[in-house]
Scaffold this motif. Structure first.
Motif, PDB file in Angstrom:
ATOM      1  N   LYS A  48      46.295  31.675  51.216  1.00  0.00           N
ATOM      2  CA  LYS A  48      44.946  31.434  50.701  1.00  0.00           C
ATOM      3  C   LYS A  48      44.924  31.517  49.172  1.00  0.00           C
ATOM      4  O   LYS A  48      44.413  30.626  48.505  1.00  0.00           O
ATOM      5  CB  LYS A  48      43.954  32.473  51.262  1.00  0.00           C
ATOM      6  CG  LYS A  48      43.954  32.582  52.772  1.00  0.00           C
ATOM      7  CD  LYS A  48      42.988  33.645  53.256  1.00  0.00           C
ATOM      8  CE  LYS A  48      43.283  35.065  52.814  1.00  0.00           C
ATOM      9  NZ  LYS A  48      44.437  35.696  53.430  1.00  0.00           N
ATOM     10  N   THR A  49      45.480  32.600  48.656  1.00  0.00           N
ATOM     11  CA  THR A  49      45.481  32.783  47.207  1.00  0.00           C
ATOM     12  C   THR A  49      46.259  31.662  46.524  1.00  0.00           C
ATOM     13  O   THR A  49      45.850  31.151  45.485  1.00  0.00           O
ATOM     14  CB  THR A  49      46.085  34.154  46.846  1.00  0.00           C
ATOM     15  OG1 THR A  49      45.263  35.166  47.426  1.00  0.00           O
ATOM     16  CG2 THR A  49      46.144  34.369  45.362  1.00  0.00           C
ATOM     17  N   THR A  50      47.364  31.267  47.143  1.00  0.00           N
ATOM     18  CA  THR A  50      48.172  30.192  46.567  1.00  0.00           C
ATOM     19  C   THR A  50      47.346  28.914  46.438  1.00  0.00           C
ATOM     20  O   THR A  50      47.377  28.248  45.398  1.00  0.00           O
ATOM     21  CB  THR A  50      49.413  29.952  47.437  1.00  0.00           C
ATOM     22  OG1 THR A  50      50.119  31.190  47.553  1.00  0.00           O
ATOM     23  CG2 THR A  50      50.314  28.906  46.830  1.00  0.00           C
ATOM     24  N   PHE A  87      38.436  37.284  39.953  1.00  0.00           N
ATOM     25  CA  PHE A  87      39.704  37.815  40.439  1.00  0.00           C
ATOM     26  C   PHE A  87      39.499  38.952  41.430  1.00  0.00           C
ATOM     27  O   PHE A  87      38.472  39.627  41.415  1.00  0.00           O
ATOM     28  CB  PHE A  87      40.549  38.307  39.259  1.00  0.00           C
ATOM     29  CG  PHE A  87      41.092  37.192  38.424  1.00  0.00           C
ATOM     30  CD1 PHE A  87      42.391  36.770  38.573  1.00  0.00           C
ATOM     31  CD2 PHE A  87      40.282  36.535  37.509  1.00  0.00           C
ATOM     32  CE1 PHE A  87      42.894  35.730  37.811  1.00  0.00           C
ATOM     33  CE2 PHE A  87      40.770  35.494  36.740  1.00  0.00           C
ATOM     34  CZ  PHE A  87      42.082  35.097  36.896  1.00  0.00           C
ATOM     35  N   GLN A  88      40.526  39.157  42.245  1.00  0.00           N
ATOM     36  CA  GLN A  88      40.434  40.163  43.305  1.00  0.00           C
ATOM     37  C   GLN A  88      40.078  41.538  42.756  1.00  0.00           C
ATOM     38  O   GLN A  88      39.240  42.222  43.292  1.00  0.00           O
ATOM     39  CB  GLN A  88      41.743  40.213  44.073  1.00  0.00           C
ATOM     40  CG  GLN A  88      41.644  41.048  45.323  1.00  0.00           C
ATOM     41  CD  GLN A  88      42.748  40.734  46.310  1.00  0.00           C
ATOM     42  OE1 GLN A  88      43.641  39.941  46.030  1.00  0.00           O
ATOM     43  NE2 GLN A  88      42.697  41.348  47.467  1.00  0.00           N
ATOM     44  N   HIS A  89      40.734  41.934  41.658  1.00  0.00           N
ATOM     45  CA  HIS A  89      40.387  43.231  41.074  1.00  0.00           C
ATOM     46  C   HIS A  89      39.588  43.034  39.800  1.00  0.00           C
ATOM     47  O   HIS A  89      39.656  43.829  38.879  1.00  0.00           O
ATOM     48  CB  HIS A  89      41.641  44.079  40.856  1.00  0.00           C
ATOM     49  CG  HIS A  89      42.382  44.316  42.144  1.00  0.00           C
ATOM     50  ND1 HIS A  89      41.886  45.130  43.122  1.00  0.00           N
ATOM     51  CD2 HIS A  89      43.524  43.794  42.625  1.00  0.00           C
ATOM     52  CE1 HIS A  89      42.711  45.116  44.157  1.00  0.00           C
ATOM     53  NE2 HIS A  89      43.717  44.316  43.884  1.00  0.00           N
ATOM     54  N   LEU A 165      36.661  32.375  44.227  1.00  0.00           N
ATOM     55  CA  LEU A 165      36.516  33.818  44.422  1.00  0.00           C
ATOM     56  C   LEU A 165      37.615  34.312  45.352  1.00  0.00           C
ATOM     57  O   LEU A 165      37.689  33.900  46.508  1.00  0.00           O
ATOM     58  CB  LEU A 165      35.147  34.131  45.037  1.00  0.00           C
ATOM     59  CG  LEU A 165      33.930  33.646  44.245  1.00  0.00           C
ATOM     60  CD1 LEU A 165      33.197  32.576  45.029  1.00  0.00           C
ATOM     61  CD2 LEU A 165      32.992  34.793  43.931  1.00  0.00           C
ATOM     62  N   ASP A 166      38.498  35.170  44.826  1.00  0.00           N
ATOM     63  CA  ASP A 166      39.624  35.658  45.626  1.00  0.00           C
ATOM     64  C   ASP A 166      39.305  37.035  46.200  1.00  0.00           C
ATOM     65  O   ASP A 166      39.393  38.030  45.494  1.00  0.00           O
ATOM     66  CB  ASP A 166      40.886  35.721  44.766  1.00  0.00           C
ATOM     67  CG  ASP A 166      42.128  35.950  45.616  1.00  0.00           C
ATOM     68  OD1 ASP A 166      41.996  36.111  46.849  1.00  0.00           O
ATOM     69  OD2 ASP A 166      43.233  35.978  45.050  1.00  0.00           O
ATOM     70  N   GLU A 167      38.937  37.085  47.441  1.00  0.00           N
ATOM     71  CA  GLU A 167      38.581  38.331  48.124  1.00  0.00           C
ATOM     72  C   GLU A 167      37.727  39.231  47.236  1.00  0.00           C
ATOM     73  O   GLU A 167      38.079  40.395  47.025  1.00  0.00           O
ATOM     74  CB  GLU A 167      39.849  39.080  48.564  1.00  0.00           C
ATOM     75  CG  GLU A 167      40.819  38.168  49.272  1.00  0.00           C
ATOM     76  CD  GLU A 167      41.374  38.739  50.552  1.00  0.00           C
ATOM     77  OE1 GLU A 167      40.915  39.817  50.978  1.00  0.00           O
ATOM     78  OE2 GLU A 167      42.230  38.085  51.154  1.00  0.00           O
ATOM     79  N   PRO A 168      36.615  38.722  46.728  1.00  0.00           N
ATOM     80  CA  PRO A 168      35.869  39.498  45.736  1.00  0.00           C
ATOM     81  C   PRO A 168      35.242  40.757  46.311  1.00  0.00           C
ATOM     82  O   PRO A 168      34.930  41.680  45.578  1.00  0.00           O
ATOM     83  CB  PRO A 168      34.779  38.526  45.276  1.00  0.00           C
ATOM     84  CG  PRO A 168      34.589  37.602  46.424  1.00  0.00           C
ATOM     85  CD  PRO A 168      35.932  37.458  47.066  1.00  0.00           C
TER      86      PRO A 168
HETATM   87 MG   LIG Z   1      45.450  36.794  48.656  1.00  0.00          MG
END
Ligand SMILES: [Mg+2]
Ligand SMILES: Nc1ncnc2c1ncn2[C@@H]1O[C@H](COP(=O)(O)OP(=O)(O)O)[C@@H](O)[C@H]1O
Lengths: 364, 272
Positions: A48-50, A87-89, A165-168
């Motif tokens: 997914k992130t890729t 970003f995720q974090h 949005l990556d796993e926000p």
């Molecule tokens: Mg990911």
């Protein structure tokens, strides 16, 4: 002009990403519609992130193409793409104040917009994410949920064509996550920006998205609206990912006229709608949603013993056991409960479903 | 165990304490305390030889630290892009450079410089286009700066590298994502993030150079740095004036080292 002929806002065309021997994304084909809320859903490590990073420009596809607004952008670096990412974090700049974080994107523009314009845009963005007056704060003075809003404000102030949005919500607690989901959805509707969300949380994807792209092992399994995926999953993997379901293995005995018959252990028969590729003689599975099964004290249906009962308010969820099919879930509405009465753990009864209620799926 | 620890600390710090105390001695003998006075500080500060040595030391320390900071920071940033086996080799070489004893660095730098000058000076005078004698390359301030700068560069690389690799990569990506060019990202994100390490690297390089005796002794030529001055005057006996100089150098170094440590700590805390 939603006539289906407009160019998609973004497109992946046979996009493949390899890291040495690892294939993180395998020939992804997807077109993203203008203004939609699309989610990539799948377990951790499925790519997914890729996929998201290829859209943002942080990864260049090994093969295939990335298009934004009809233009091939494979070689366009991230800072030149009209796309922003949460970003995720969060990746907020710790040395800058909240306001300076949010203004960052505008200040990179050439010619530089006037300071007054930037300030008012920042104030407006802070309003939008419901953090008015928080501009002068330092990043580390903000809670997790507030940091997330800052990250969101920092992205939307640029009015990107695509917001990634990556796993926000992964780092937020459950209550906050729920509030934030609603807020994100509202925001997307009011701004009209195309949102692409990455998540491994099916509820999140189901509740927020216009369309969901289900992924496994670097490949797209199925794309569709939450209802499509729920009602017409392509295979067991999708049915399992979208909502709860019971799976009974068996052999296909007949397929005709949009209906298929599956013989399961102990001669139990399930009749249902077959998915593509299901053929007579094959091993397949029947997928039955817990709410499609009812529990009765009558004579019809298969005998079951109640193993466990969970009261969920409007519904009661029973875990029952049949000697041939094993354990499965039954969701019983309050009305049904009123008719048949409660079942206590240990009690026996019968489980029933309508012919045709099930889906007969390929077991993969 | 505890007494043992106390004994070790006493052993380490009593000589330093004695120097500091005797620097305030009113009498001129180092052996007995004859009352409190700051006269030796005044004497030291008005001694032209001391002041000249101090000036040489300060110049060498400032210039070598500045050069080491620039070169070391650039090296640390460039090393980010190096991975695998070459990375291990480069890392090892940097650590070795810091651990080599000063006397070895001193001798080898001296030999290298003398050999180089012996080769360059005839070439220079043969090619000199103007009238008069060609300038002669010699040991002195320049070679002091070069030797200290080289050693300190390794220190800076180690300090800055730790900070660079501790930096969150997603900050750089976020900056690019928001439209900053690579140079813009460096200026607005990377540099502020690693600034504490760069400053600490500079301060440590400065104190290293300012305090160094061994390497300086080999490559100073006819120049006198403060440590070299102290060493040569001790041969004429330890006077309270020397104690005063030692105490001042100690105090200055401590202040700078504590500042460097505080800067690094603060940078680390803000990170989280
Ligand atoms: Mg990911
Ligand atoms: N930079 C990388 N180098 C090597 N392998 C990677 C890299 N990034 C991702 N992968 C691999 O690619 C696969 C997909 O990763 P990712 O897209 O992050 O998955 P997801 O976001 O769905 O959890 C994983 O097997 C992961 O280990």
């Amino acid at each position: 002009m939603a006539d289906g002929t407009e160019t998609p806002i973004a497109e992946l065309r046979a996009a493949t990403k390899r890291y040495g021997a690892v294939v993180a994304a395998r020939s992804l084909d997807l077109s993203i519609r203008r203004g939609e809320f699309l989610s990539f859903l799948g377990p951790s490590g499925c790519g997914k992130t890729t996929a998201l990073r290829m859209l943002a420009g942080f990864e260049v596809p090994t093969e295939g193409e990335i298009l934004l607004d009809g233009q091939r952008v494979n070689d366009l670096p991230p800072h030149r793409r009209p796309v922003n990412m949460v970003f995720q974090h969060y990746a907020l700049f710790p040395h800058l104040s909240v306001a300076d974080n949010i203004a960052y994107g505008l200040r990179q523009r050439r010619p530089r917009p006037p300071a007054a314009e930037v300030d008012s845009a920042v104030a407006k963005a802070l309003e939008t994410v419901r953090l008015p007056g928080f501009g002068p704060r330092r990043i580390w003075e903000m809670s997790g949920g507030q940091q997330q809003r800052v990250a969101l404000a920092r992205a939307i102030i640029n009015e990107p064509k695509l917001l990634l949005l990556d796993e926000p919500m992964a780092a937020l607690d459950k209550k906050l996550r729920h509030d934030m989901q609603i807020e994100l959805q509202t925001l997307q509707r009011t701004l009209g920006i195309t949102f692409i969300l990455v998540t491994h949380d099916q509820e999140e994807a189901l509740s927020m998205s216009d369309r969901i792209c289900i992924m496994r092992d670097g490949q797209i399994v199925q794309v569709g609206s939450p209802r499509d995926l729920y009602d017409r999953p392509k295979n067991r993997y999708v049915a399992d990912f979208v909502g709860k379901s019971n799976f009974f293995e068996g052999t296909v005995r007949a397929v005709e006229g949009g209906s298929a018959r599956l013989d399961c252990a102990g001669g139990i028969r399930v009749v249902g709608r077959p998915s593509e590729g299901v053929a007579t003689g094959q091993a397949a599975i029947a997928s039955l949603r817990p709410e499609q099964i009812s529990l009765t004290r009558g004579e019809d249906g298969i005998p079951v013993t109640v193993v466990n009962r969970i009261f969920l308010g409007e519904h009661t969820e029973y875990l029952v056991r049949n000697p041939d099919l094993g354990q499965f879930l039954v969701l019983s509405s309050r009305q049904a409960e009123a008719g048949e009465g409660n079942f206590e753990p240990g009690e026996t009864g019968r489980a029933r479903w309508r012919d045709g209620a099930a889906l007969i799926l390929k077991n993969d | 165990m505890r007494t043992y620890a106390i004994a070790v600390y006493l052993f380490l710090y009593i000589p330093i304490g004695v120097i500091a105390i005797f620097s305030f001695n009113a009498g001129r003998h180092a052996a007995q305390f004859q009352g409190f006075s700051t006269q030796w500080y005044g004497k030291a500060l008005s001694n032209p030889f001391v002041m000249e040595a101090l000036q040489t030391s300060a110049t060498v320390a400032t210039v070598s630290a500045a050069l080491a900071t620039v070169a070391g920071t650039l090296a640390a940033l460039a090393l980010q892009g190096v991975t695998g086996r070459p990375r291990i080799i480069f890392d090892a070489l940097i650590y070795v450079a810091v651990m080599v004893p000063g006397i070895v660095i001193g001798i080898s730098t001296l030999i290298a410089l003398v050999t180089l000058f012996d080769f360059l000076n005839p070439v220079l005078s043969a090619l000199w286009p103007l009238a008069g004698a060609a300038p002669k390359l010699n040991l002195g301030t320049g070679t002091l700066i070069a030797a200290h700068g080289l050693f300190a560069m390794a220190l800076v690389v180690i300090i800055v590298r730790a900070r660079v690799s501790g930096m969150d990569r997603s900050l750089i990506e976020a900056s690019a994502d928001l439209g900053a060019t690579p140079w813009g990202t460096f200026r607005q994100v990377t540099l502020p993030q690693i600034a504490p390490a760069i400053l600490a690297g500079f301060l440590l390089s400065f104190t290293f150079s300012f305090d160094d005796f061994i390497i300086a002794f080999f490559v100073a030529g006819s120049e006198t740095t403060l440590p070299i001055y102290v060493f040569s005057s001790i041969r004429r006996g330890v006077t309270p004036e020397i104690n005063a100089i030692g105490t001042m150098v100690l105090a200055a170094s401590l202040v700078v080292l504590i500042a460097a440590q505080a800067i690094l700590q603060r940078g680390r805390r803000r990170e989280t």
